[in-house]
Every structure is written in C-alpha cells, then in structure tokens.
Motif scaffolding. Structure first.
Motif, PDB file in Angstrom:
ATOM      1  N   VAL A 371      55.613 -17.514  39.184  1.00  0.00           N
ATOM      2  CA  VAL A 371      55.912 -18.942  39.010  1.00  0.00           C
ATOM      3  C   VAL A 371      57.423 -19.130  39.176  1.00  0.00           C
ATOM      4  CG1 VAL A 371      55.697 -20.946  37.492  1.00  0.00           C
ATOM      5  CG2 VAL A 371      53.996 -19.110  37.376  1.00  0.00           C
ATOM      6  N   PRO A 372      57.902 -19.250  40.401  1.00  0.00           N
ATOM      7  CA  PRO A 372      59.355 -19.299  40.664  1.00  0.00           C
ATOM      8  C   PRO A 372      59.982 -20.645  40.303  1.00  0.00           C
ATOM      9  CG  PRO A 372      58.139 -19.491  42.721  1.00  0.00           C
ATOM     10  CD  PRO A 372      57.118 -19.267  41.649  1.00  0.00           C
ATOM     11  N   THR A 373      60.517 -20.730  39.099  1.00  0.00           N
ATOM     12  CA  THR A 373      61.267 -21.913  38.671  1.00  0.00           C
ATOM     13  C   THR A 373      62.623 -21.453  38.151  1.00  0.00           C
ATOM     14  OG1 THR A 373      60.521 -21.832  36.364  1.00  0.00           O
ATOM     15  CG2 THR A 373      59.101 -22.990  37.940  1.00  0.00           C
ATOM     16  N   GLU A 374      63.505 -22.400  37.902  1.00  0.00           N
ATOM     17  CA  GLU A 374      64.821 -22.046  37.367  1.00  0.00           C
ATOM     18  C   GLU A 374      64.684 -21.381  36.001  1.00  0.00           C
ATOM     19  OE1 GLU A 374      67.589 -25.236  37.259  1.00  0.00           O
ATOM     20  OE2 GLU A 374      67.438 -25.707  39.399  1.00  0.00           O
ATOM     21  N   GLU A 375      63.761 -21.884  35.178  1.00  0.00           N
ATOM     22  CA  GLU A 375      63.597 -21.331  33.839  1.00  0.00           C
ATOM     23  C   GLU A 375      63.038 -19.911  33.892  1.00  0.00           C
ATOM     24  OE1 GLU A 375      61.553 -22.360  29.489  1.00  0.00           O
ATOM     25  OE2 GLU A 375      61.121 -23.623  31.242  1.00  0.00           O
ATOM     26  N   SER A 376      62.035 -19.680  34.755  1.00  0.00           N
ATOM     27  CA  SER A 376      61.468 -18.332  34.855  1.00  0.00           C
ATOM     28  C   SER A 376      62.490 -17.360  35.425  1.00  0.00           C
ATOM     29  CB  SER A 376      60.193 -18.339  35.702  1.00  0.00           C
ATOM     30  OG  SER A 376      60.460 -18.727  37.037  1.00  0.00           O
ATOM     31  N   PHE A 377      63.304 -17.814  36.392  1.00  0.00           N
ATOM     32  CA  PHE A 377      64.367 -16.970  36.948  1.00  0.00           C
ATOM     33  C   PHE A 377      65.345 -16.575  35.848  1.00  0.00           C
ATOM     34  CE2 PHE A 377      68.460 -16.100  38.789  1.00  0.00           C
ATOM     35  CZ  PHE A 377      68.188 -15.383  39.938  1.00  0.00           C
ATOM     36  N   GLY A 400      62.151  -9.817  41.692  1.00  0.00           N
ATOM     37  CA  GLY A 400      62.119  -9.610  43.135  1.00  0.00           C
ATOM     38  C   GLY A 400      61.083 -10.484  43.830  1.00  0.00           C
ATOM     39  N   ARG A 401      60.028 -10.855  43.125  1.00  0.00           N
ATOM     40  CA  ARG A 401      58.971 -11.684  43.714  1.00  0.00           C
ATOM     41  C   ARG A 401      59.459 -13.107  43.992  1.00  0.00           C
ATOM     42  NH1 ARG A 401      53.553 -11.269  40.315  1.00  0.00           N
ATOM     43  NH2 ARG A 401      52.776 -12.402  42.151  1.00  0.00           N
ATOM     44  N   HIS A 402      60.550 -13.520  43.336  1.00  0.00           N
ATOM     45  CA  HIS A 402      61.108 -14.847  43.578  1.00  0.00           C
ATOM     46  C   HIS A 402      61.765 -14.940  44.963  1.00  0.00           C
ATOM     47  CE1 HIS A 402      61.408 -16.719  39.295  1.00  0.00           C
ATOM     48  NE2 HIS A 402      60.352 -15.931  39.391  1.00  0.00           N
ATOM     49  N   LYS A 403      62.093 -13.789  45.562  1.00  0.00           N
ATOM     50  CA  LYS A 403      62.751 -13.758  46.872  1.00  0.00           C
ATOM     51  C   LYS A 403      64.074 -14.537  46.873  1.00  0.00           C
ATOM     52  CE  LYS A 403      59.006 -11.783  48.556  1.00  0.00           C
ATOM     53  NZ  LYS A 403      58.967 -10.347  48.893  1.00  0.00           N
ATOM     54  N   ASN A 404      64.719 -14.574  45.720  1.00  0.00           N
ATOM     55  CA  ASN A 404      65.950 -15.350  45.560  1.00  0.00           C
ATOM     56  C   ASN A 404      67.158 -14.419  45.646  1.00  0.00           C
ATOM     57  OD1 ASN A 404      68.108 -16.917  44.689  1.00  0.00           O
ATOM     58  ND2 ASN A 404      66.931 -17.949  43.099  1.00  0.00           N
ATOM     59  N   PRO A 405      68.037 -14.618  46.620  1.00  0.00           N
ATOM     60  CA  PRO A 405      69.216 -13.749  46.755  1.00  0.00           C
ATOM     61  C   PRO A 405      70.108 -13.724  45.516  1.00  0.00           C
ATOM     62  CG  PRO A 405      68.908 -15.078  48.727  1.00  0.00           C
ATOM     63  CD  PRO A 405      67.947 -15.610  47.708  1.00  0.00           C
ATOM     64  N   ALA A 407      69.279 -13.140  42.714  1.00  0.00           N
ATOM     65  CA  ALA A 407      68.804 -12.085  41.814  1.00  0.00           C
ATOM     66  C   ALA A 407      69.490 -10.746  42.068  1.00  0.00           C
ATOM     67  CB  ALA A 407      67.288 -11.912  41.951  1.00  0.00           C
ATOM     68  N   LEU A 408      70.096 -10.587  43.242  1.00  0.00           N
ATOM     69  CA  LEU A 408      70.644  -9.285  43.621  1.00  0.00           C
ATOM     70  C   LEU A 408      71.650  -8.707  42.624  1.00  0.00           C
ATOM     71  CD1 LEU A 408      70.962  -9.706  47.492  1.00  0.00           C
ATOM     72  CD2 LEU A 408      69.438  -8.153  46.245  1.00  0.00           C
ATOM     73  N   PRO A 409      72.607  -9.489  42.111  1.00  0.00           N
ATOM     74  CA  PRO A 409      73.552  -8.903  41.147  1.00  0.00           C
ATOM     75  C   PRO A 409      72.860  -8.363  39.889  1.00  0.00           C
ATOM     76  CG  PRO A 409      74.366 -11.011  41.954  1.00  0.00           C
ATOM     77  CD  PRO A 409      72.962 -10.887  42.434  1.00  0.00           C
ATOM     78  N   TYR A 410      71.831  -9.059  39.424  1.00  0.00           N
ATOM     79  CA  TYR A 410      71.094  -8.600  38.235  1.00  0.00           C
ATOM     80  C   TYR A 410      70.332  -7.309  38.532  1.00  0.00           C
ATOM     81  CZ  TYR A 410      71.978 -13.386  36.652  1.00  0.00           C
ATOM     82  OH  TYR A 410      72.567 -14.574  36.280  1.00  0.00           O
ATOM     83  N   LEU A 411      69.734  -7.250  39.717  1.00  0.00           N
ATOM     84  CA  LEU A 411      68.960  -6.070  40.086  1.00  0.00           C
ATOM     85  C   LEU A 411      69.864  -4.857  40.300  1.00  0.00           C
ATOM     86  CD1 LEU A 411      66.349  -7.637  42.556  1.00  0.00           C
ATOM     87  CD2 LEU A 411      66.145  -7.228  40.099  1.00  0.00           C
ATOM     88  N   GLU A 412      70.984  -5.073  40.941  1.00  0.00           N
ATOM     89  CA  GLU A 412      71.919  -3.963  41.182  1.00  0.00           C
ATOM     90  C   GLU A 412      72.450  -3.414  39.855  1.00  0.00           C
ATOM     91  OE1 GLU A 412      72.476  -2.417  43.795  1.00  0.00           O
ATOM     92  OE2 GLU A 412      72.087  -3.701  45.530  1.00  0.00           O
TER      93      GLU A 412
END
Length: 440
Positions: A371-377, A400-405, A407-412
């Motif tokens: 459920v890609p929303t700002e709150e879920s992100f 990663g399922r949000h496909k939102n760039p 997210a990259l800093p958090y994932l790294e």
C-alpha cells in the motif's frame, strides 16, 4: 547474544564453549568474522563444524539405539543412506562394549522412559485433535508433574485452556515458557547444552524455540484482552450460530485439504455464513474464540469480520494476523490489503504497541509494502532502524516494493548496519532498475 560479545582473537576454549564458533556460524555471523574472532584457520573451522555435526548425530542416536535395535541390513538411522552394518554399527558396538555395565543400564532405562514419554505426548495431541480438551488438559497436567520441562506437554495444556476459555492459565503458562525458552536458548549458545537438562543429559527435556512460545503468548494475551473488550452478550442463538462453523472440523465429512478443503467447506456452510453476516457485529464476541486454536472453522473468521461495519474490525484483523496460523494469517492480511490506505493508520497503531511481539508483525510490514502511501513509506523508513535485524530486513524488502528512489538512503544505511546479515540488496536493485526504466 553471547556469540557477539566475544572479542577478536579469543579462542573457543577461552570463551567457555568449544562449539562457540559453530554457534556463531549458525546465527549468521560471517565466516571471515568467526575466523578472525577466534584466531582459526579455514581448515580448523571446517573440522570444528564437522566434529559438531558428528557429536550432535551421536547424541541424537544414542537413546534410540540403546532401546530399539536396528537390523544389520536396515538403513542406518543416522540418515547416511548406507546400511547400518556399513555405517554406524561398528562404532555403536565398540561404544557399547566400552561402557560400564551400570552406565549402560542407566542409558537403557532413560531411553525407555523417553520412548514411553513420546507415546504419552502423542496421546495428548490425539485428545486435542478429537476435541477432548478436558482429557488433554488432565493428561498433560499429570505428565508435567514428572516431566516439568517438556514444552510439548505445556503446549497441550495451553491449547486445551485456550479451547475451553481458561485464558488466564494459558496466558501465564505461555509467558513463563517463553521466558524459559529465551533463557535456555541463550544458555545453550553459551555452554553447548541445555541448563535444565544438565551437563550429563540425565533429565528428559524438550524445548520449543522462543519464537514458537512468543506466538502462543500473544494468542493467550489477546484472548484475555478480547474477553474484556468483547464480552459475550448471553444470546444463546449467536453462540449456537458460531458453533455451527465447527462442522468444518469434521474430517470424516470433509476429507479435502488445503484450498480445496476451504472451498468445499465454504460451499457446505454457506447458509450458516449468510446468517452470521446478517447477525452483524454482535457476532464478534462469539467468533473470536474460534481463532485461539487453529482449526478449519477459524479460517472463516477473517472474511466474516471484514463483512461487519464495526470500527474495531481493521485492528482485530491486524492483531489476529500475528497469530501466524497457516492460511488464517494470510486471510487476515489479505483483508487488510484490500482496505488499502484505510488500513495504514491501524497498522501503524498495532506496530507501535506491544514491542515484545515485534517479530510477529512481519505480515503487517509487508502489507505496508503493498500500500504505497506517504504514511506507509514513513513507517517503513522508521522500521529500517529497528533494533531487530529480522524486522529491518523485512521492512527494507517492503520499502523496496514502493519502487521509490527516496528509499535508497534508508536501504543503504540498513544494509551497512546489518552487514553479512543483510537481505536488502535485492530491494536496492529493484529500485535502481525501476529508476532506470522511468529515467527518474
């Protein structure tokens, strides 16, 4: 955990447990880290792992072979695939000759006790399957006086209590056994044997994992809470209506299993399901107790709850999904995902409560990924900093399922923190691939 507290250059013997490097490997510590931590060479670690496997295999076979002889031409019980005479028989014969007579007699007596206990445990679970909950409870209580550290017996007792409405007993027993499981796991990783079993392995014990007891603890906790929040109305008609769902548990009438089993039962019980939907939210106190023990009847509860117009339904589905029963949990999560954005604030609330049960919330984390929303992100980004690597990995995959760039800093950062334990690389690659496609 104990494995992470050792310092570089510490030998296995100095840590107090010669198997500690093996336990570190089993816990997911990178091989190079283990080699450096204990000053081992590759061949030393390989030999230690092999010796550990041999030791565990011999310990596991000892009791069985003392009591139950294996034919020379039968498959070896060690699982090698060889005939017994070509595998473990010579070693066992040699060991048998070397054992003092009194010690051999003690081992035989202990093995016979274990064999009898196994049959008694099976009898207890049979009582549960038959729905004879009082019999199961009395059976377990009697055996626990002799074998107080067998979690299978505690499991039978807790299940019987949940099925008969004795939620207090189930709660305190499950909480205690969860605490014991945590203590035993830590002790075993530190010392190589179970504390309550003893170094000489004289006591008969059987321990569940902490995760198993955590699930049962959560179920018992919710059962107590729901009894107060959703008291029964005293309407016998609604009780009887909920009871009709138990027809689904009749395996003679419904031998089908898996998805076919669900659909066959659904078609047969459709008139009952329609009547329950028509009864509305008043059915909630009568349906919830069906969920505390896994059964075919419980599988209908998520869809029925979702059909009611009641503000508590989304939260109930979120909390029930943490029971993690097969199919049942997936059905709860499916209903939450279907609610879309409306489910996110409820999931956020459940995620923020009862921190001790965080590892049971993985399903809810994955719903946030769908459920890609700002709150879920935002929620998933916060979870990438959770203290549990288990939660971090799942949060990262969901993010990663949000496909939102973004997210990259958090994932790294999460990947760097987890190191060898990280399963985040796939989520990062998915986002990078998506960015290449869109040119973002």
């Amino acid at each position: 955990m104990s494995g992470s507290s050792s310092t570089p250059g510490t030998s296995p013997s100095a840590s107090g447990n010669p198997w500690q490097p093996v336990y570190d490997i089993m816990q997911g510590v990178h091989r190079d880290t283990v080699l450096a931590r204990y000053g081992l060479r590759d061949q030393d670690l390989d030999k230690l792992i092999e010796d550990y496997k041999t030791s565990r295999r011999q310990m596991a076979l000892a009791d069985h072979l003392i009591v139950k002889r294996v034919g020379r031409n039968e498959p070896c019980p060690c699982g090698s695939g060889k005939k017994y005479k070509k595998c473990c028989l010579p070693h066992h014969e040699e060991a048998r000759k070397a054992l003092p007579k009194d010690e051999l007699q003690q081992m035989e007596e202990r093995a016979k006790r274990r064999e009898k206990l196994q049959k008694d445990v099976e009898k207890g679970f049979s009582h549960l399957l038959e729905g004879s909950y009082d019999k199961a409870r009395h059976h377990a209580e009697r055996l626990l006086e002799v074998y107080p550290e067998d979690d299978r017996l505690h499991d039978i007792l807790v299940t019987a209590c949940l099925a008969t409405g004795d939620y207090d007993t189930a709660f305190y027993r499950a909480r205690t056994r969860w605490q014991v499981a945590v203590e035993e796991k830590d002790f075993f990783q530190e010392n190589g044997y179970h504390k309550r079993e003893g170094l000489e392995r004289k006591e008969l014990v059987h321990f569940y994992s902490p995760a198993t007891w955590l699930e049962k603890f959560w179920i018992a906790q919710r059962a107590r809470a729901y009894e107060q929040e959703f008291p029964r109305t005293g309407d016998d008609r609604l009780d009887r209506l909920a009871g009709k769902l138990k027809l689904a548990n009749d395996m003679k009438r419904f031998p089908q299993r898996d998805a076919e089993g669900v659909e066959t039962r659904r078609r047969a019980l459709e008139p009952v399901l329609v009547e329950i939907r028509q009864a509305g939210p008043d059915m909630i106190p009568h349906l919830l107790p069906l969920c505390y023990t896994f059964s075919w009847a419980s599988l209908f509860v998520p869809d029925l709850l979702a059909s009611f117009s009641h503000e508590a339904v989304p939260r109930l589905l979120a909390e029930l999904s943490m029971f993690r029963f097969p199919y049942f949990a997936q059905m709860c999560l499916k209903q939450l995902e279907a609610m879309g954005e409306k489910a996110v604030p409820v999931i956020a609330q459940v995620l923020s409560e009862n921190a001790a049960f965080d590892e049971l919330k993985v399903g809810l984390i994955m719903v946030l990924g769908a459920v890609p929303t700002e709150e879920s992100f935002s929620l998933l980004a916060q979870l990438t900093e959770h203290e549990s690597p288990y939660v971090v990995n799942w949060a990262a995959q969901a993010l990663g399922r949000h496909k939102n760039p973004q997210a990259l800093p958090y994932l790294e950062k999460a990947k760097e923190r987890l190191g060898a334990l990280s399963k985040i690389e796939g989520a990062i690659q998915d986002i990078l691939s998506e960015r290449e496609k869109t040119g973002a």
